[in-house]
Each structure stands twice: as structure tokens, then as C-alpha cells.
Design a protein around this motif. Sequence first.
Motif, PDB file in Angstrom:
ATOM      1  N   THR A  84      53.652  37.816  43.009  1.00 36.22           N
ATOM      2  CA  THR A  84      52.951  37.905  41.942  1.00 36.22           C
ATOM      3  C   THR A  84      51.997  36.735  41.776  1.00 36.22           C
ATOM      4  OG1 THR A  84      54.958  38.811  40.885  1.00 36.22           O
ATOM      5  CG2 THR A  84      53.363  37.711  39.279  1.00 36.22           C
ATOM      6  N   SER A  85      50.810  37.116  41.234  1.00 34.46           N
ATOM      7  CA  SER A  85      49.585  36.238  41.207  1.00 34.46           C
ATOM      8  C   SER A  85      49.740  35.777  39.656  1.00 34.46           C
ATOM      9  CB  SER A  85      48.409  36.757  41.510  1.00 34.46           C
ATOM     10  OG  SER A  85      47.379  35.643  40.993  1.00 34.46           O
ATOM     11  N   ALA A  86      49.600  34.488  39.369  1.00 36.45           N
ATOM     12  CA  ALA A  86      49.478  34.011  38.189  1.00 36.45           C
ATOM     13  C   ALA A  86      48.162  34.463  37.176  1.00 36.45           C
ATOM     14  CB  ALA A  86      49.479  32.251  37.949  1.00 36.45           C
ATOM     15  N   ALA A  87      47.107  34.889  38.160  1.00 34.39           N
ATOM     16  CA  ALA A  87      45.856  35.446  37.525  1.00 34.39           C
ATOM     17  C   ALA A  87      45.988  36.601  36.901  1.00 34.39           C
ATOM     18  CB  ALA A  87      44.788  35.548  38.569  1.00 34.39           C
ATOM     19  N   LYS A  88      45.866  36.889  35.396  1.00 34.76           N
ATOM     20  CA  LYS A  88      45.762  38.032  34.804  1.00 34.76           C
ATOM     21  C   LYS A  88      44.409  38.691  34.331  1.00 34.76           C
ATOM     22  CE  LYS A  88      50.185  37.733  35.418  1.00 34.76           C
ATOM     23  NZ  LYS A  88      50.854  38.552  36.539  1.00 34.76           N
ATOM     24  N   ILE A  89      44.075  39.780  34.912  1.00 32.05           N
ATOM     25  CA  ILE A  89      42.586  40.144  34.337  1.00 32.05           C
ATOM     26  C   ILE A  89      42.927  41.112  33.171  1.00 32.05           C
ATOM     27  CG2 ILE A  89      40.568  41.484  35.418  1.00 32.05           C
ATOM     28  CD1 ILE A  89      41.546  40.575  38.235  1.00 32.05           C
ATOM     29  N   THR A  90      41.765  41.119  32.379  1.00 35.33           N
ATOM     30  CA  THR A  90      41.606  42.025  31.294  1.00 35.33           C
ATOM     31  C   THR A  90      40.208  42.630  31.169  1.00 35.33           C
ATOM     32  OG1 THR A  90      42.991  40.687  29.934  1.00 35.33           O
ATOM     33  CG2 THR A  90      41.836  42.247  28.608  1.00 35.33           C
ATOM     34  N   ILE A  91      40.168  43.815  31.336  1.00 37.48           N
ATOM     35  CA  ILE A  91      39.007  44.588  31.265  1.00 37.48           C
ATOM     36  C   ILE A  91      38.778  45.283  29.833  1.00 37.48           C
ATOM     37  CG2 ILE A  91      37.650  46.587  32.112  1.00 37.48           C
ATOM     38  CD1 ILE A  91      39.044  45.860  34.908  1.00 37.48           C
ATOM     39  N   THR A  92      37.621  45.181  29.266  1.00 40.65           N
ATOM     40  CA  THR A  92      37.463  46.090  27.687  1.00 40.65           C
ATOM     41  C   THR A  92      36.126  46.646  28.132  1.00 40.65           C
ATOM     42  OG1 THR A  92      38.415  44.036  26.580  1.00 40.65           O
ATOM     43  CG2 THR A  92      37.048  45.505  25.455  1.00 40.65           C
TER      44      THR A  92
END
Length: 450
Positions: A84-92
Motif C-alpha cells: 500500500t502507498s500512502a499517496a491517495k489521489i482524488t479526481i473531481t
Amino acid sequence: MTPPDNGTAPAKHPKITKRRTLAAAAAVLIGGSVAVTACSTGGGGHADSKAAASSAPTTQAPTPSQTPSALSQASQDAAAAKHTSAAKITITPKSGATGAKVSGAVKVSVSGGTLTSVTMKSKATGHTVAGKLSADKKSWTPSKALAHSTQYSIAAAAADTQGRPAAATATFATAAAKPSTFVGYFTPEDGSTVGVGMPVSVNFDHAISKADRAAVQRGVTVTSSSGQQVVGHWFSAKRLDLRPQSYWVAGSHVTLDLNLRGVKGAPGVYGVQHKTVGFDVGRSQVSTVDTKSHMMTVVRDGQVVRTIPISAGGEGHTTYDGQLVIEEKDQTTRMNGATVGFTDDDGKGEYDIPDVPHAMRLSNSGTFIHGNYWGDPSVFGHANTSHGCIGIEDVKGGKDPSTDAAWFFDNSLVGDVVTVVNSPDKVIQPSNGLNGWNMTWSQWLAGSAL
């Protein structure tokens, strides 16, 4: 994309991404398209089902004396968590959205890391949209206003401080230039070859009023070289699916005519499309997954071609029963339990696997049939351990063509049918994915406006 008033329809309808009541966001890994889904060890759970209490996670490998049933879901989740990567991507906007504003509505952001790449394209033309990355590499936005009535895709990648990658994708459509027009996004794509279970599905960017659905349905006709009768069914004011009474005849050619220019869809709203597309139906392949025997039987043109050990959904996270149609294929997919409510006390997903190989989507809500490299080999053919998906033994990276998962992926088409039997779960909702075959013909006809 050519404006709708020039008669060009978008090539695909936007994805519907609810996993019953929660979203299953799409994502991509470098080198392959991915979708964030509800699966672990083989699986994708049901968001409206209460997750059974899990035992404390452990990374201890099973001893030879342990039986497959003794392998806990928690231990499987713990094994997957290593990646698991700690980076979390959000796309709007969210994937599947329609009617997005052409200015100020699109943004890609990341927490727990920095963005390494963002690519945004028009689905129809493939043209790349220029954008601006913030100085801290935490967000990205388009440089200028988007086009109206256009379907776009975004693929974003990021990395956390330890260099572990994360990725996400989204597909959405912008609003029409004027509220007085509507267009339909359709699947399958023009010129494609599909399985015998592939319906024609049209998603409109404006709700079609009940009074006008008959006129719109008359403007959407599907014919087959097989001579099969094809009837439309309205799943909602924005979705019309069309199919024959039984699966398409193998080897037939199907034509979709969109004659919607000037057709009224709602008070003051008129269609702008006039277009003809076609697709071919390949060989017949229907695979039956028996969750009790933990085996899948692949039948092609009436002959059994392979029997494959599987692991389906475990207790509390069972796999849907019924006829499920493969609606997309990805060499690699990310699967995150948080997208469908499978979270630990810290709010993070019970599992987050960034590189699930050989993944094929069976529902909009997150059910997949896919390769599994992290589960103990002894579970396949012997135990159900997933969060709802169907897992097949595989290797990390999916580069071994001799695995069952690689064989099934390479020998499957979008539109092939995977029928699940003997599951304690309910039959999947016909509108959840391209799964209208779970209606009787009389039920299907009742949804026609003609």
C-alpha cells in the motif's frame, strides 16, 4: 470530439460506479489501466452488507498443517497491505459523472505524496488536454475551458515519500452547450468484437421524460444479421439497454442506428445525433463458477475447454449469484477496500492492492474476476476467502502466461458471460453492470416504452 450537432456520438457511455451504495473509483497504474474496486484475495464485497468482524491481521505464513479454511481474511488483507502507498489521489468530477461544467470543475489532488504525472484526453479524438501542476505537486487543473458534450478520461499517478506508487483514473462527460439538446453515450464501441452476452447500452446526458421515451426508443434501433428480435429496456431516465431474448448468435454482426436528431427527449430538449455503428459477435463462451465446488468450467461453442480452480467470496462477503457480463478488461488494477466501506479503525481500507493482475469487471459496484498472487495457493479450488470477487491463481506482475488467470484473461472477450451458481448471496441486480440477462423476457419487455 466533433460537436454533437455534427452528428458524432461519443464512443462509450460513462461508467456507472456505485458498489450498491458506495463508489468504486477507477484508477491506473503505470503500464496498465486499473480500477479501484471492492476486491481482496479474489474479491470485491457488497457495500450494503455488514462486514463480518475480522480477526486481528497477521502476516504469519500458514503452516503445512493448516487447512485452506483456516486461512483468515485478515491475514490475506495484511499480506496485501505491504504494497500500500500512502499517496491517495482524488479526481473531481467522479468517474461516471455527466453534465460537468466546462470550466473550474476538474481537479486532481493528492494527499500523503506528490503527483508524478497527470494525463487528460478527449475519449473521442485522443487529444491531450494541457494542464497546470501546482508548485508543491499536490494538485493539477486544466489550463483552459473544456469542450461541451465531450467525454474525457484522466489518468493520474503519484508516489509517497518511500517511492511507492499510487494511481487513479476517471471518465466523465461535460454538459451540453445548451440545455435544449441531449446526446447518448453508447457501448460497445464501433468496430469491436464482443462476447455473446454483450447488450447495447446507451446513457443519455439529459433525463428523458416518460412521455418522450417511446419517441427516443424508436430513434435507437439495433438489428442483427442473425435476425434476432432486439428490444429496449429503460433502467432509468438516462439509461436504455437493448438485447435479444437469448444471447447473440456467435459470428453475427450487430448494427446500432442512432436517429435522434430533432427527436424530443423532454420539454424543450431535443436530440442532435444521427449515426450508425456496428460490432461483431465472436465465438460463444460462457463460464460457470460454482462457489461450492470452488471450480469454474469454461464452455466455448458448446465444448468444455478448461476447468479452473477459483476462490469466491467468503462468509459475510459472498459473491453475487446470476449471469454476469465482462464489461471491461485491465491487465492491472488497483483494489482498495475503502472505496466500498471495508475499512479498519483508522479509516483506511482493510486492503489496498495496487497491482491486481488480469482483472475483468463483472459489475459497476466492484465485482471482478481476476488474478490473485497474494493468497495462499491452497485456497484455489478449496476455499472461499475473498471480499466478493472471483480469484484465480496468478503471479505478481501477471507475466507468467502459463497461469490459469493469464489463460482466462487472454481467452476472454468483453461481453463474455460468467455465470455464478450455488452462492448464498442474492442474484445481482440487472442494472448493476451489463447484467440484464438476470431478467426474464417478460420482465425485460415490461421496461420497453414501445
